[in-house]
Write an enzyme that holds these catalytic residues in place. Structure first.
Site, mmCIF file in Angstrom:
data_model
loop_
_atom_site.group_PDB
_atom_site.id
_atom_site.type_symbol
_atom_site.label_atom_id
_atom_site.label_comp_id
_atom_site.label_asym_id
_atom_site.label_seq_id
_atom_site.Cartn_x
_atom_site.Cartn_y
_atom_site.Cartn_z
ATOM 1 N N ASN A 129 0.869 -1.182 0.000
ATOM 2 C CA ASN A 129 0.000 0.000 0.000
ATOM 3 C C ASN A 129 0.905 1.231 0.000
ATOM 4 O O ASN A 129 1.334 1.704 1.050
ATOM 5 C CB ASN A 129 -0.917 -0.034 1.234
ATOM 6 C CG ASN A 129 -1.746 1.229 1.356
ATOM 7 O OD1 ASN A 129 -1.733 2.068 0.459
ATOM 8 N ND2 ASN A 129 -2.454 1.362 2.459
ATOM 9 N N CYS A 132 -1.933 5.409 0.299
ATOM 10 C CA CYS A 132 -2.938 5.953 1.220
ATOM 11 C C CYS A 132 -2.858 7.485 1.240
ATOM 12 O O CYS A 132 -1.802 8.038 1.538
ATOM 13 C CB CYS A 132 -2.737 5.410 2.630
ATOM 14 S SG CYS A 132 -3.968 6.063 3.768
ATOM 15 N N GLY A 221 -16.125 4.494 -2.822
ATOM 16 C CA GLY A 221 -17.526 4.228 -3.121
ATOM 17 C C GLY A 221 -17.908 4.764 -4.502
ATOM 18 O O GLY A 221 -17.037 5.071 -5.329
#
Ligand SMILES: Cc1cc2nc3c(=O)[nH]c(=O)nc-3n(C[C@H](O)[C@H](O)[C@H](O)COP(=O)(O)O)c2cc1C
Length: 308
Positions: A129, A132, A221
């Site tokens: 990752n 972020c 989303g």
């Protein structure tokens, strides 16, 4: 009979849906539950070398376009994470769902150190990752924004880890394709695209202040879906490694868009916020019905959006 299986870096997934990192997979129980509910593979919460408390609350808000979050990468540290991952693996093997461990670090070199620790749990993949967006005040710009820093982090992990290595990219990169080429050259076996967008901000007009204690947070989303689909489309043209298309997937049709853009697998995160891991069964059913309606028996339509 519809065949939803896919091959990700030589590992067969019974379906393309992958639990994305951070929303649901903080312990062995929730990782296994996602697999029992149908996830083809599961990604654990990102961990760092040392434990982190993360940002103060409130850290997540649902707004009409999805979520905004600034969890701040809270995690128990790599050593404690190895125990969680080992237990998860024990429960996932009988379910036939591969385990993706996720790591992050403050410096490119530390990506190697944390990957080395987490590798002890023998996950099926390690995902870096490097993207972020809500710890910038602490760590500076995410490595995923610049090809050189992204490649350094990847190379550090590649030196110590010979297993399957995924690198998670950012929709905020000025040129995501250049970053992807750099990490693939540095040894990435696959890409996850994308992490949250932003950071963004939501202000409560009655209180007159930002809702998140961290003031800003990453957007995920539905609002992210078209950007994520475009990123996957651009990446699939440019690099020859599998992509886990992630960002805003909440229906079988969303997943089909990702696959048509060129994704091998499809990450699902924010959709669990409202529905829990039961979302996987719905997504599988919706994708299978849509494929049946469109006359597809398997996922070999992958990348078809490039051939128009
Ligand atoms: C609450 C929350 C926590 C997250 N934590 C992580 C994390 O620890 N590591 C990571 O790589 N991505 C993390 N993400 C990003 C997701 O894995 C995913 O890339 C992103 O949310 C876009 O997918 P979605 O729209 O399906 O949620 C987090 C997202 C949310 C909403």
């Amino acid at each position: 009979m519809i065949d939803l299986s896919v091959e990700l870096c030589g590992v067969t997934l019974r379906n393309p849906f992958v639990l994305a990192s951070g929303i649901w997979g903080s312990c062995a129980g929730t990782l296994a539950r996602a697999a029992r509910d149908g996830a083809g593979a599961v990604t654990a919460k990102s961990c760092s070398l040392e434990p982190r408390a993360g940002h103060p609350n409130p850290t997540v808000l649902a707004w009409r376009g999805g979520l905004i979050n600034a969890i701040g990468l809270s995690n128990p540290g790599a050593v404690a994470q190895v125990a969680i991952l080992r237990e998860a693996r024990k429960r996932l093997v009988p379910l036939g769902a591969p385990l993706i461990a996720s790591v992050f670090a403050e410096s490119p070199a530390d990506f190697g150190r944390v990957a080395e620790v987490v590798a002890q749990a023998e996950p099926d993949f390690i995902e870096l990752n490097i993207s972020c967006p809500n710890v910038e005040s602490e760590f500076g710009r995410p490595f995923a924004l610049e090809p050189r820093a992204a490649a350094q982090a990847t190379a550090a992990a590649r030196r110590v880890y010979s297993g399957r290595l995924l690198v998670k990219l950012s929709p905020n990169a000025p040129d995501i394709v250049q970053v992807a080429r750099a990490v693939v050259d540095a040894g990435a076996d696959g890409l996850t695209a994308v992490n949250t967008l932003g950071p963004g901000m939501i202000i409560d007009v009655h209180a007159g202040c930002p809702v998140l204690a961290n003031v800003v947070g990453g957007i995920s989303g539905p609002a992210l879906l078209p950007i994520a689909v475009r990123c996957v489309y651009d990446l699939a043209r440019a690099v020859n490694v599998p992509i886990i298309g992630t960002g805003g997937v909440g229906s079988g049709a969303d997943a089909m868009q990702m696959i048509m853009a060129g994704a091998t697998a499809v990450g699902v995160g924010s959709a669990l916020y409202a529905e829990g891991s039961a979302v996987f069964r719905r997504l599988i059913d919706e994708l299978a019905s849509l494929m049946s309606a469109e006359g597809y028996a398997d996922l070999s339509f992958r990348g078809c959006a490039h051939h128009v």
